[in-house]
Design a protein around this motif. Sequence first.
Motif, PDB file in Angstrom:
ATOM      1  N   GLY A  14      -2.715   2.887 -19.332  1.00 47.06           N
ATOM      2  CA  GLY A  14      -1.639   2.988 -18.349  1.00 47.06           C
ATOM      3  C   GLY A  14      -1.621   1.758 -17.472  1.00 47.06           C
ATOM      4  N   GLU A  15      -0.812   1.811 -16.407  1.00 49.59           N
ATOM      5  CA  GLU A  15      -0.794   0.656 -15.511  1.00 49.59           C
ATOM      6  C   GLU A  15      -0.801   1.085 -14.056  1.00 49.59           C
ATOM      7  OE1 GLU A  15       4.017   0.072 -15.915  1.00 49.59           O
ATOM      8  OE2 GLU A  15       2.645  -1.045 -17.229  1.00 49.59           O
ATOM      9  N   SER A  16      -1.103   0.148 -13.173  1.00 50.97           N
ATOM     10  CA  SER A  16      -1.156   0.462 -11.755  1.00 50.97           C
ATOM     11  C   SER A  16       0.218   0.938 -11.291  1.00 50.97           C
ATOM     12  CB  SER A  16      -1.573  -0.774 -10.967  1.00 50.97           C
ATOM     13  OG  SER A  16      -1.534  -0.459  -9.600  1.00 50.97           O
ATOM     14  N   LYS A  17       0.213   1.945 -10.379  1.00 44.93           N
ATOM     15  CA  LYS A  17       1.487   2.538  -9.968  1.00 44.93           C
ATOM     16  C   LYS A  17       2.122   1.789  -8.807  1.00 44.93           C
ATOM     17  CE  LYS A  17       0.633   5.720 -12.925  1.00 44.93           C
ATOM     18  NZ  LYS A  17      -0.635   5.160 -13.355  1.00 44.93           N
ATOM     19  N   TRP A  18       1.461   0.737  -8.354  1.00 48.73           N
ATOM     20  CA  TRP A  18       1.960   0.082  -7.158  1.00 48.73           C
ATOM     21  C   TRP A  18       2.876  -1.084  -7.468  1.00 48.73           C
ATOM     22  CZ3 TRP A  18       1.203   2.642  -2.851  1.00 48.73           C
ATOM     23  CH2 TRP A  18       0.119   3.523  -2.789  1.00 48.73           C
ATOM     24  N   SER A  19       4.059  -1.097  -6.839  1.00 49.94           N
ATOM     25  CA  SER A  19       4.922  -2.268  -6.909  1.00 49.94           C
ATOM     26  C   SER A  19       4.784  -2.962  -5.557  1.00 49.94           C
ATOM     27  CB  SER A  19       6.361  -1.830  -7.132  1.00 49.94           C
ATOM     28  OG  SER A  19       6.771  -1.034  -6.044  1.00 49.94           O
ATOM     29  N   ILE A  20       5.302  -4.210  -5.466  1.00 46.49           N
ATOM     30  CA  ILE A  20       5.201  -4.909  -4.188  1.00 46.49           C
ATOM     31  C   ILE A  20       5.905  -4.112  -3.094  1.00 46.49           C
ATOM     32  CG2 ILE A  20       5.908  -7.012  -2.955  1.00 46.49           C
ATOM     33  CD1 ILE A  20       5.287  -8.538  -5.437  1.00 46.49           C
TER      34      ILE A  20
ATOM     35  N   GLY B  90       3.383  10.820  -3.512  1.00 43.99           N
ATOM     36  CA  GLY B  90       2.458   9.732  -3.179  1.00 43.99           C
ATOM     37  C   GLY B  90       1.007  10.171  -3.204  1.00 43.99           C
ATOM     38  N   LYS B  91       0.141   9.175  -3.334  1.00 47.42           N
ATOM     39  CA  LYS B  91      -1.281   9.447  -3.527  1.00 47.42           C
ATOM     40  C   LYS B  91      -1.912  10.174  -2.336  1.00 47.42           C
ATOM     41  CE  LYS B  91      -5.604   7.176  -4.578  1.00 47.42           C
ATOM     42  NZ  LYS B  91      -6.361   5.947  -4.617  1.00 47.42           N
ATOM     43  N   GLU B  92      -1.506   9.792  -1.118  1.00 35.97           N
ATOM     44  CA  GLU B  92      -2.101  10.430   0.068  1.00 35.97           C
ATOM     45  C   GLU B  92      -1.839  11.933   0.043  1.00 35.97           C
ATOM     46  OE1 GLU B  92      -3.816   8.564   2.447  1.00 35.97           O
ATOM     47  OE2 GLU B  92      -3.462   6.911   1.046  1.00 35.97           O
ATOM     48  N   ALA B  93      -0.575  12.299  -0.246  1.00 32.04           N
ATOM     49  CA  ALA B  93      -0.212  13.717  -0.306  1.00 32.04           C
ATOM     50  C   ALA B  93      -1.028  14.409  -1.388  1.00 32.04           C
ATOM     51  CB  ALA B  93       1.281  13.856  -0.587  1.00 32.04           C
TER      52      ALA B  93
END
Length: 323
Positions: free
Chosen positions: A207-213, A78-81
């Motif tokens: 590319g595309e955003s890595k976030w899903s709902i 994950g991005k925070e890590a």
Amino acid sequence: MRDKQEKPLLSVVLPAYNEEASVPRAARVICTLLSGADIRYELIFVDDGSRDGTWAAIQAQIAPYPQVRGVRFSRNFGKEAAIFAGLAQARGDCAVVLDCDLQHPPEKIIEMYRLWEQGFQVVEGVKVSRGKENPLHTLAARTFYSLISNATGIDMSRASDFKLLDRRAVDTLLAMREKNAFFRALSSWIGFSTAQVEFEVQPRLEGESKWSIRSLTRYALVNLTSFSAAPLQLVTLLGVVVFLCSVALGLWSLWQKVSGQALEGFTTVILLQLIIGSILMICLGIIGYYVARIYEEIKDRPRYIVAEECEDRDHDGKAETDL
Ligand code: UDP
Ligand code: MG
């Protein structure tokens, strides 16, 4: 520490997850920009367990740009890590974090750096607009930000992960042991003399955003509960409300009994059972969620696992051996 004569070093931390197309552009744009501005810098790409050629792309940047360093996670954490890993690797006197897809405009780094030179220890990038998004996403984001702003007491509605931190602020953040560290909020929570720089969120080029709902909902829940115990107080509040209702209903049924019309209360009994049962379950769920979080923290697993690192050891003739 560093030689006093030497120019300060800026560490640029770029989390990258499946960004093989963005990495070369990010390296090129940022290196050209910072070299042009005569700032001494290093670029730290953190490959957050990408499944595409991101790691190869990062390694390929070292030859043309010896300032580039890479860290690769053993899987996606994950991005925070990724941000925290980048900060832990940073050797700079200050560090700036930005998205590797360059939705955070790199030109602003210079503006932030100049503010840091003036003595600000935290320079926050604040969004003027949220860029292109669908309305449902905007609504969900608004709700989340108003909740988290309440929980932290800091206005987070325009906050982003685009920040420049002084070494002292970086060390403070790294010293925090919580596993579910929410960078955006924690970096404001630590205080220090803070300046803000406004920026427009740029459109994503490749590319595309890595976030899903699903991942966004999880992200919202984890971060809210790591900052606020309010949901637990909600449990008490619900208890009080239900207790008040039952006192009223109790008095009412007593009155019915006294006045000799007791039998017809069957519906009430069933309704009460359902209501109380469901509220109890919701409350247990909320408490359970926090217990799970305590469990996660107490296990004390690392926030991330580094599988590999790469850098040009000869760069600048002063490759250091610290972690
Ligand atoms: N990112 C990451 N790990 C993840 C998801 C995203 O390191 O699990 C990185 C991603 O490579 C990018 C930044 O975080 O540099 C922002 O991600 P993205 O562009 O997908 O999010 P958005 O801009 O849509 O909020
Ligand atoms: Mg993005």
